[in-house]
Design a protein around this motif. Structure first.
Motif, PDB file in Angstrom:
ATOM      1  N   HIS A 115      -8.125   3.907  11.817  1.00  0.00           N
ATOM      2  CA  HIS A 115      -7.322   3.266  12.858  1.00  0.00           C
ATOM      3  C   HIS A 115      -8.029   2.103  13.531  1.00  0.00           C
ATOM      4  N   SER A 116      -9.301   2.275  13.845  1.00  0.00           N
ATOM      5  CA  SER A 116     -10.010   1.202  14.545  1.00  0.00           C
ATOM      6  C   SER A 116     -10.119  -0.046  13.680  1.00  0.00           C
ATOM      7  N   ALA A 117     -10.356   0.150  12.374  1.00  0.00           N
ATOM      8  CA  ALA A 117     -10.458  -1.006  11.480  1.00  0.00           C
ATOM      9  C   ALA A 117      -9.106  -1.690  11.326  1.00  0.00           C
ATOM     10  N   PHE A 118      -8.057  -0.878  11.191  1.00  0.00           N
ATOM     11  CA  PHE A 118      -6.717  -1.444  11.019  1.00  0.00           C
ATOM     12  C   PHE A 118      -6.285  -2.217  12.255  1.00  0.00           C
ATOM     13  N   ALA A 119      -6.688  -1.741  13.426  1.00  0.00           N
ATOM     14  CA  ALA A 119      -6.307  -2.391  14.678  1.00  0.00           C
ATOM     15  C   ALA A 119      -7.085  -3.666  14.925  1.00  0.00           C
ATOM     16  N   GLY A 134      -3.673  13.261   9.324  1.00  0.00           N
ATOM     17  CA  GLY A 134      -4.207  12.804  10.602  1.00  0.00           C
ATOM     18  C   GLY A 134      -5.617  12.271  10.471  1.00  0.00           C
ATOM     19  N   GLY A 135      -6.433  12.952   9.651  1.00  0.00           N
ATOM     20  CA  GLY A 135      -7.800  12.480   9.429  1.00  0.00           C
ATOM     21  C   GLY A 135      -7.845  11.119   8.775  1.00  0.00           C
ATOM     22  N   ILE A 136      -6.956  10.894   7.790  1.00  0.00           N
ATOM     23  CA  ILE A 136      -6.900   9.589   7.118  1.00  0.00           C
ATOM     24  C   ILE A 136      -6.514   8.512   8.114  1.00  0.00           C
ATOM     25  N   PHE A 137      -5.557   8.818   9.009  1.00  0.00           N
ATOM     26  CA  PHE A 137      -5.133   7.834  10.000  1.00  0.00           C
ATOM     27  C   PHE A 137      -6.256   7.540  10.996  1.00  0.00           C
ATOM     28  N   VAL A 143      -6.877  -0.905   3.985  1.00  0.00           N
ATOM     29  CA  VAL A 143      -5.978  -0.501   2.905  1.00  0.00           C
ATOM     30  C   VAL A 143      -5.842   1.020   2.879  1.00  0.00           C
ATOM     31  N   SER A 144      -6.958   1.711   3.011  1.00  0.00           N
ATOM     32  CA  SER A 144      -6.970   3.171   2.861  1.00  0.00           C
ATOM     33  C   SER A 144      -6.212   3.898   3.951  1.00  0.00           C
ATOM     34  N   ILE A 145      -5.953   3.234   5.076  1.00  0.00           N
ATOM     35  CA  ILE A 145      -5.231   3.912   6.153  1.00  0.00           C
ATOM     36  C   ILE A 145      -3.869   4.408   5.682  1.00  0.00           C
ATOM     37  N   ALA A 159       0.834  -1.206   0.000  1.00  0.00           N
ATOM     38  CA  ALA A 159       0.000   0.000   0.000  1.00  0.00           C
ATOM     39  C   ALA A 159       0.870   1.258   0.000  1.00  0.00           C
ATOM     40  N   LEU A 160       1.950   1.249   0.782  1.00  0.00           N
ATOM     41  CA  LEU A 160       2.871   2.395   0.798  1.00  0.00           C
ATOM     42  C   LEU A 160       3.567   2.565  -0.544  1.00  0.00           C
TER      43      LEU A 160
END
Length: 326
Positions: free
Chosen positions: A312-316, A305-308, A266-268, A24-25
């Protein structure tokens, strides 16, 4: 049987957090480089901001080239010809419209009338728009309070980059920053479509053919508007090849990631897209003064910051996938 085992193996690999994150990066770094490279391409081909026909023709050539790259590489890697079936035609047509024709019609014209720095910040909102589109329109995942807060934070960043105390910044325009934002909206719609269609179709096949078709449509439109490529050179051709590769690699890999992972996970990583775009615009376009102004640094931090936060909750691991895959 072997095909199913192969697909299961790919799913296992691409759904691993480390692999997914690195890929993704990689995609976001490629996309982030597009802002400065497209503007450099305008200079190399001597295309002025007001020459809309040539701007659109340039975009069409890039994506037609990207489509050919994806189809050839995908066919070689899969050991078969990537030829669309009847059920794929409608999907390719819709993706062609939103992912290539609409998105890059607005993007190329907008970027010709806006700075690389501002375009990178505004385009950063596409990850936030993707979440809203996926949640509110396509119902592919839930819009949690954390995601809503993150979206608000990101859009405040976009506003900060373009508003002054008295309203819209004097250098902002509908044809510039406005078109870049409309491009982000089209991207969000196409991402949700990719997620839906890749569930039962080959995302590499869809990506390749929609690029080729979309590139042909844009090129034809550019020619109809009187566009032309009159100042070709080896550096200009090399830049066009890179831009074609950029799209071919990034969208194909991103489509595979969306196939095997939730949109949010993915979008994070999209927070890195505007960061790369701003930094490269400063380095390659000489926009350092604008890139590192207090207003734009604050805007970039808000968008990233908004994207993160929104993901964040979904990624975690707080949000389970609807398709049952973890």
């Amino acid at each position: 049987m072997m095909k199913r085992e192969k697909l299961t193996g790919m799913q296992d690999v691409l759904s691993r957090p480390v692999v997914m994150g690195l890929l993704a990066l990689f995609c976001c770094a490629l996309w982030g480089s597009a802002f400065s490279c497209i503007k450099i391409g305008y200079r190399l081909f001597q295309i002025s901001a007001g020459d809309t026909g040539s701007v659109i023709l340039f975009a069409g050539l890039r994506f037609a080239l990207a489509g050919i790259m994806v189809i050839l590489a995908g066919s070689a890697l899969q050991g078969r010809r990537l030829v669309p079936q009847r059920d794929d035609i409608a999907k390719i047509a819709k993706l062609c419209a939103f992912q290539t024709v609409f998105q890059y019609f607005f993007f190329y014209i907008g970027l010709a009338h806006a700075s690389g720095v501002k375009s990178a910040i505004i385009t950063g909102s596409n990850s936030l728009l993707t979440i809203l589109m996926s949640s509110l329109v396509f119902r592919q995942e839930k819009l949690t309070p954390a995601k809503a807060a993150g979206c608000l934070l990101g859009f405040l960043g976009v506003a900060a980059a373009n508003l002054t105390g008295g309203g819209m910044h004097q250098n902002a325009s509908l044809l510039g920053e406005g078109f870049v934002f409309l491009s982000a909206v089209s991207y969000a719609f196409s991402s949700a479509l990719i997620k839906r269609y890749s569930a039962d179709s080959d995302p590499v096949l869809l990506s390749g053919w929609q690029f080729l078709a979309g590139g042909a449509v844009l090129a034809a439109g550019g020619l109809a508007l009187g566009g032309s490529i009159r100042h070709a050179s080896y550096p200009a051709a090399a830049m066009l090849l890179y831009l074609g590769f950029l799209s071919a690699a990034a969208y194909t890999v991103w489509g595979l990631l969306l196939k095997y992972n939730p949109v949010s996970r993915v979008s994070i990583y999209g927070f890195s897209n505007p960061v790369v775009g701003v930094v490269l615009s400063a380095l390659l376009l000489g926009e350092g003064g604008q890139a590192f102004s207090a207003r734009n640094v604050a805007a970039l931090l808000l968008v990233s910051g908004g994207i993160f936060v929104v993901n964040h909750s979904a990624f975690a691991g707080g949000e389970r996938r609807k398709d049952g895959m973890d």
